[in-house]
Design a protein around this motif. Structure first.
Motif, PDB file in Angstrom:
ATOM      1  N   VAL A 186       2.750   3.300  -8.883  1.00  0.00           N
ATOM      2  CA  VAL A 186       3.758   4.285  -9.283  1.00  0.00           C
ATOM      3  C   VAL A 186       3.062   5.154 -10.449  1.00  0.00           C
ATOM      4  O   VAL A 186       2.588   4.827 -11.329  1.00  0.00           O
ATOM      5  CB  VAL A 186       4.895   3.517  -9.969  1.00  0.00           C
ATOM      6  CG1 VAL A 186       6.228   4.668  -9.682  1.00  0.00           C
ATOM      7  CG2 VAL A 186       5.321   2.294  -9.372  1.00  0.00           C
ATOM      8  N   CYS A 187       3.293   6.495  -9.802  1.00  0.00           N
ATOM      9  CA  CYS A 187       2.751   7.642 -10.739  1.00  0.00           C
ATOM     10  C   CYS A 187       3.755   8.663 -11.041  1.00  0.00           C
ATOM     11  O   CYS A 187       4.210   9.290 -10.134  1.00  0.00           O
ATOM     12  CB  CYS A 187       1.480   8.288 -10.328  1.00  0.00           C
ATOM     13  SG  CYS A 187      -0.084   7.457  -9.940  1.00  0.00           S
ATOM     14  N   ALA A 202      -1.510  -7.857   4.077  1.00  0.00           N
ATOM     15  CA  ALA A 202      -1.231  -7.474   2.969  1.00  0.00           C
ATOM     16  C   ALA A 202       0.035  -6.433   2.797  1.00  0.00           C
ATOM     17  O   ALA A 202       0.390  -5.918   3.823  1.00  0.00           O
ATOM     18  CB  ALA A 202      -2.700  -6.165   2.575  1.00  0.00           C
ATOM     19  N   GLU A 203       0.499  -6.183   1.660  1.00  0.00           N
ATOM     20  CA  GLU A 203       1.708  -5.287   1.503  1.00  0.00           C
ATOM     21  C   GLU A 203       1.418  -4.363   0.455  1.00  0.00           C
ATOM     22  O   GLU A 203       1.185  -4.669  -0.801  1.00  0.00           O
ATOM     23  CB  GLU A 203       3.080  -6.075   1.235  1.00  0.00           C
ATOM     24  CG  GLU A 203       3.621  -6.823   2.534  1.00  0.00           C
ATOM     25  CD  GLU A 203       4.764  -7.747   1.855  1.00  0.00           C
ATOM     26  OE1 GLU A 203       5.649  -7.031   1.212  1.00  0.00           O
ATOM     27  OE2 GLU A 203       4.643  -8.714   2.354  1.00  0.00           O
ATOM     28  N   LEU A 204       1.226  -3.013   0.936  1.00  0.00           N
ATOM     29  CA  LEU A 204       0.792  -2.106  -0.146  1.00  0.00           C
ATOM     30  C   LEU A 204       1.551  -1.090  -0.202  1.00  0.00           C
ATOM     31  O   LEU A 204       2.063  -0.428   0.837  1.00  0.00           O
ATOM     32  CB  LEU A 204      -0.495  -1.620  -0.057  1.00  0.00           C
ATOM     33  CG  LEU A 204      -1.781  -2.837  -0.231  1.00  0.00           C
ATOM     34  CD1 LEU A 204      -3.288  -2.120   0.061  1.00  0.00           C
ATOM     35  CD2 LEU A 204      -1.796  -3.119  -1.457  1.00  0.00           C
ATOM     36  N   THR A 205       2.330  -0.652  -1.385  1.00  0.00           N
ATOM     37  CA  THR A 205       2.912   0.761  -1.354  1.00  0.00           C
ATOM     38  C   THR A 205       2.567   1.654  -2.736  1.00  0.00           C
ATOM     39  O   THR A 205       1.939   0.916  -3.733  1.00  0.00           O
ATOM     40  CB  THR A 205       4.350   0.155  -1.755  1.00  0.00           C
ATOM     41  OG1 THR A 205       4.533  -0.733  -2.846  1.00  0.00           O
ATOM     42  CG2 THR A 205       4.925  -0.317  -0.453  1.00  0.00           C
ATOM     43  N   HIS A 206       2.741   2.846  -2.618  1.00  0.00           N
ATOM     44  CA  HIS A 206       2.748   3.783  -3.816  1.00  0.00           C
ATOM     45  C   HIS A 206       3.711   4.679  -3.554  1.00  0.00           C
ATOM     46  O   HIS A 206       4.133   5.045  -2.786  1.00  0.00           O
ATOM     47  CB  HIS A 206       1.395   4.090  -4.069  1.00  0.00           C
ATOM     48  CG  HIS A 206       0.606   4.899  -3.064  1.00  0.00           C
ATOM     49  ND1 HIS A 206       1.066   6.163  -2.860  1.00  0.00           N
ATOM     50  CD2 HIS A 206      -0.220   4.955  -2.338  1.00  0.00           C
ATOM     51  CE1 HIS A 206       0.473   6.640  -2.036  1.00  0.00           C
ATOM     52  NE2 HIS A 206      -0.443   6.133  -1.633  1.00  0.00           N
ATOM     53  N   GLU A 207       4.103   5.395  -4.996  1.00  0.00           N
ATOM     54  CA  GLU A 207       4.978   6.455  -4.730  1.00  0.00           C
ATOM     55  C   GLU A 207       4.375   7.224  -6.160  1.00  0.00           C
ATOM     56  O   GLU A 207       3.984   6.705  -7.048  1.00  0.00           O
ATOM     57  CB  GLU A 207       6.372   6.084  -5.081  1.00  0.00           C
ATOM     58  CG  GLU A 207       6.495   5.076  -6.132  1.00  0.00           C
ATOM     59  CD  GLU A 207       7.889   4.568  -5.950  1.00  0.00           C
ATOM     60  OE1 GLU A 207       8.891   5.335  -6.232  1.00  0.00           O
ATOM     61  OE2 GLU A 207       7.922   3.427  -5.678  1.00  0.00           O
ATOM     62  N   ALA A 208       4.755   8.608  -6.010  1.00  0.00           N
ATOM     63  CA  ALA A 208       4.231   9.487  -7.319  1.00  0.00           C
ATOM     64  C   ALA A 208       5.071  10.664  -7.281  1.00  0.00           C
ATOM     65  O   ALA A 208       5.587  11.169  -6.279  1.00  0.00           O
ATOM     66  CB  ALA A 208       2.719   9.809  -6.875  1.00  0.00           C
ATOM     67  N   ALA A 209       5.015  11.257  -8.334  1.00  0.00           N
ATOM     68  CA  ALA A 209       5.928  12.386  -8.382  1.00  0.00           C
ATOM     69  C   ALA A 209       5.430  13.185  -9.673  1.00  0.00           C
ATOM     70  O   ALA A 209       5.132  12.638 -10.663  1.00  0.00           O
ATOM     71  CB  ALA A 209       7.412  11.864  -8.723  1.00  0.00           C
ATOM     72  N   ILE A 210       5.540  14.484  -9.468  1.00  0.00           N
ATOM     73  CA  ILE A 210       4.913  15.411 -10.503  1.00  0.00           C
ATOM     74  C   ILE A 210       5.911  16.519 -10.573  1.00  0.00           C
ATOM     75  O   ILE A 210       6.370  17.113  -9.572  1.00  0.00           O
ATOM     76  CB  ILE A 210       3.579  16.313 -10.148  1.00  0.00           C
ATOM     77  CG1 ILE A 210       2.574  15.038  -9.927  1.00  0.00           C
ATOM     78  CG2 ILE A 210       3.132  16.960 -11.528  1.00  0.00           C
ATOM     79  CD1 ILE A 210       1.236  15.675  -9.492  1.00  0.00           C
ATOM     80  N   GLY A 211       6.457  16.922 -11.822  1.00  0.00           N
ATOM     81  CA  GLY A 211       7.560  17.857 -11.921  1.00  0.00           C
ATOM     82  C   GLY A 211       7.750  17.895 -13.457  1.00  0.00           C
ATOM     83  O   GLY A 211       6.951  17.530 -14.310  1.00  0.00           O
ATOM     84  N   LYS A 212       8.646  18.983 -13.804  1.00  0.00           N
ATOM     85  CA  LYS A 212       8.886  19.395 -15.044  1.00  0.00           C
ATOM     86  C   LYS A 212      10.146  18.675 -15.451  1.00  0.00           C
ATOM     87  O   LYS A 212      10.755  17.753 -14.667  1.00  0.00           O
ATOM     88  CB  LYS A 212       9.032  20.761 -15.441  1.00  0.00           C
ATOM     89  CG  LYS A 212      10.359  21.321 -14.574  1.00  0.00           C
ATOM     90  CD  LYS A 212      10.368  22.908 -14.754  1.00  0.00           C
ATOM     91  CE  LYS A 212      11.422  23.458 -13.911  1.00  0.00           C
ATOM     92  NZ  LYS A 212      11.454  24.727 -14.247  1.00  0.00           N
ATOM     93  N   ILE A 213      10.348  18.433 -16.943  1.00  0.00           N
ATOM     94  CA  ILE A 213      11.462  17.681 -17.473  1.00  0.00           C
ATOM     95  C   ILE A 213      12.832  18.192 -16.606  1.00  0.00           C
ATOM     96  O   ILE A 213      12.990  19.475 -16.369  1.00  0.00           O
ATOM     97  CB  ILE A 213      11.458  18.200 -18.899  1.00  0.00           C
ATOM     98  CG1 ILE A 213      10.415  17.428 -19.482  1.00  0.00           C
ATOM     99  CG2 ILE A 213      12.935  17.712 -19.391  1.00  0.00           C
ATOM    100  CD1 ILE A 213      10.510  17.547 -21.174  1.00  0.00           C
ATOM    101  N   ALA A 214      13.468  17.197 -16.359  1.00  0.00           N
ATOM    102  CA  ALA A 214      14.938  17.582 -15.627  1.00  0.00           C
ATOM    103  C   ALA A 214      15.694  18.216 -16.544  1.00  0.00           C
ATOM    104  O   ALA A 214      16.007  18.103 -17.585  1.00  0.00           O
ATOM    105  CB  ALA A 214      15.622  16.019 -15.314  1.00  0.00           C
ATOM    106  N   GLN A 215      15.926  19.518 -16.036  1.00  0.00           N
ATOM    107  CA  GLN A 215      17.014  20.333 -16.895  1.00  0.00           C
ATOM    108  C   GLN A 215      18.223  19.941 -17.095  1.00  0.00           C
ATOM    109  O   GLN A 215      18.767  20.158 -18.277  1.00  0.00           O
ATOM    110  CB  GLN A 215      17.009  21.755 -15.960  1.00  0.00           C
ATOM    111  CG  GLN A 215      15.874  22.450 -15.662  1.00  0.00           C
ATOM    112  CD  GLN A 215      15.190  23.176 -16.946  1.00  0.00           C
ATOM    113  OE1 GLN A 215      15.817  23.721 -17.734  1.00  0.00           O
ATOM    114  NE2 GLN A 215      14.067  22.385 -17.142  1.00  0.00           N
ATOM    115  N   ASP A 216      18.870  18.973 -16.387  1.00  0.00           N
ATOM    116  CA  ASP A 216      20.167  18.398 -16.581  1.00  0.00           C
ATOM    117  C   ASP A 216      20.087  17.581 -17.829  1.00  0.00           C
ATOM    118  O   ASP A 216      20.942  17.622 -18.768  1.00  0.00           O
ATOM    119  CB  ASP A 216      20.872  17.747 -15.520  1.00  0.00           C
ATOM    120  CG  ASP A 216      19.910  16.843 -14.939  1.00  0.00           C
ATOM    121  OD1 ASP A 216      18.707  16.772 -15.167  1.00  0.00           O
ATOM    122  OD2 ASP A 216      20.552  15.884 -13.994  1.00  0.00           O
TER     123      ASP A 216
END
Lengths: 307, 307
Positions: A244-245, A268-282
């Motif tokens: 997870v990134c 094998a069980e492999l997963t990944h997830e990633a997200a890039i963004g700015k600070i949540a405005q809310d």
């Protein structure tokens, strides 16, 4: 101990080390060991062929902590160190490494640390490494850590790798081989600012059935800084891996994230997830309605994110 | 038309082309154009300097379809083709490419196709490309498609890239530049079996504010086959990108998935997720309790997954 107030401050920052320890430790400053202590179960010896130490932890050692921080307080120094750590069977210990650079001048200060860690059958470790750069000088502060981890059967390793601030350039390499039934969790937290650059590469091989690895990366790139992430998990056995990134970019910060998963075994069980963004405005607005300034609100959010 | 029953079968498989078309088309067989038709709005001309065609679609062309499939029916042939496609402003058309190899002999049959597609302001296309290999011969069937896509302001592109079966080796390259307000969705489906190898690389640059890209990859690696995925989205503007890779491995199939996201703008929002694993056992059991054999149940699940 040959340490001044500044050294003690750095030690506190990078290794939560307050100068008094019941446990084993080795403090390296500007390329030399300045203080060392072994205990009954944890023997620390200098290497004879190169710069660095061997740490040997006896089997069944429980609830002990080893500190082996590194300080650089001179400008224009390059310190290269090789540490070899062997954790005996069924031990359960905490290893605290970390490096603080206080660069007082205009020349580059650099520390390259290679840690080879073997965790024997059934042993469990928590490995904590913090990196920090400070000092009034304009000289570059460079930290290049490389950790090579071998995890034997049923061992458990938690790695917490943190770059707090002030490191101008870093190439971080973490390699691990995870054998049968062993479990690895790596958490990396990076904050870069100014014109800093950070590269983090991980290569984790799940070699035995029942092995597992989890990589959690949290990063913030502020101002003109740049970060590159390349974590990889290769599954050669019936094993599980997850990456997870999460990244926050601010101002002109740039982040490139490319986690790789490779399955070489049908179970094998492999997963990944990633997200890039700015600070949540809310989130930001919510904190500001509670009376915080925008800067304070950003600070609260970033601290929570990197915690 | 200089096509036999086998050719017609291949055309049906890869391009849903039944030999009768009201629209423009170009059929290439064994390195040569065998039939071509332009329409009022869609002009197809052979290139003068190299092998291939230019397709020019007039502005405001709506609800028309162009077929330009490629057939290889000889063993030991290497066919290289360059196609240039320009889709005029505010058009809304379907492009159906695709390649079928029927290799009757023991020598390698290879098709390398380079498609350069420019989609003008406000135009919308659906681009469908299916790849299939068959034939009783043992000769290798190789397909290397490269698509270079330029999307102008507010254009919309849906790409559906499918490798059905029978392709021994493929290197698939998809490059795209997505300008202001344009929207790209790429869906790739790959099935490999036997000793097949597939490599898919994508490089998508979100260049203008409001641009977006979504990459959906679904793949199945059976038997001894190998697949490598390297999709990348680079955001240079206030834009959004998302990559999803789902993979099923069976027998000794191997899949390596390394999507990359790079944010070079603080207002970029990029995410990706990937998973590699085997067929869910509960799904399999459920279908088997409904009376299907294990093989039939696997087949139903894979068809659903790749649909």
């Amino acid at each position: 101990m040959d340490l001044d107030a500044l050294d003690r401050e750095l030690l506190k920052t990078i290794a939560d080390f307050h100068g008094i320890s019941m446990g084993a430790f080795n403090i390296r400053k500007d390329g030399k060991s300045v203080e060392r202590k072994s205990t009954k179960n944890i023997i620390i010896e200098p290497k004879v062929d190169k710069s660095g130490i061997n740490i040997v932890i006896a089997p069944n050692t429980k609830n002990e902590v080893v500190h082996f921080p590194v300080l650089l307080t001179l400008s224009g120094i390059t310190d290269v160190v090789y540490n070899t750590i062997e954790v005996g069977e069924n031990s359960d210990v905490v290893l605290i490494a970390g490096c603080g650079i206080h660069n007082p001048g205009s020349k580059k200060s650099q520390h390259d640390g290679l840690h080879e860690i073997t965790v024997k059958k059934g042993a469990k470790i928590r490995y904590i490494e913090k990196h920090y750069g400070g000092g009034e000088g304009k000289g570059e502060r460079v930290l290049n850590p490389k950790t090579v981890l071998t995890m034997e059967e049923d061992s458990v390793v938690e790695m917490e790798l943190t770059q707090i601030k002030g490191v101008d350039s870093t190439v971080r390499i973490t390699d691990a081989v995870v054998k049968k039934g062993a479990k690895l969790v790596v958490t990396e937290r990076l904050l870069t600012h100014g014109d800093q650059e950070a590269i983090s590469k991980m290569n984790i091989i799940l070699e035995g059935d029942g092995a597992s690895a989890e990589v959690i990366s949290r990063s913030v790139a502020k101002e003109n800084s740049k970060q590159v992430f390349k974590p990889e998990i290769v599954a050669k056995a019936k094993s599980k891996g997850h990456i997870v990134c999460d990244s926050i970019i601010m101002e002109n910060g740039k982040i490139s994230s490319s986690p790789a998963i490779s399955a070489e075994n049908p179970d094998a069980e492999l997963t990944h997830e990633a997200a890039i963004g700015k600070i949540a405005q809310d989130q930001l607005l919510k904190l500001m309605t509670l009376g915080l300034s925008e800067n304070e609100a950003v600070d609260v959010i970033l601290r929570g994110f990197l915690k």
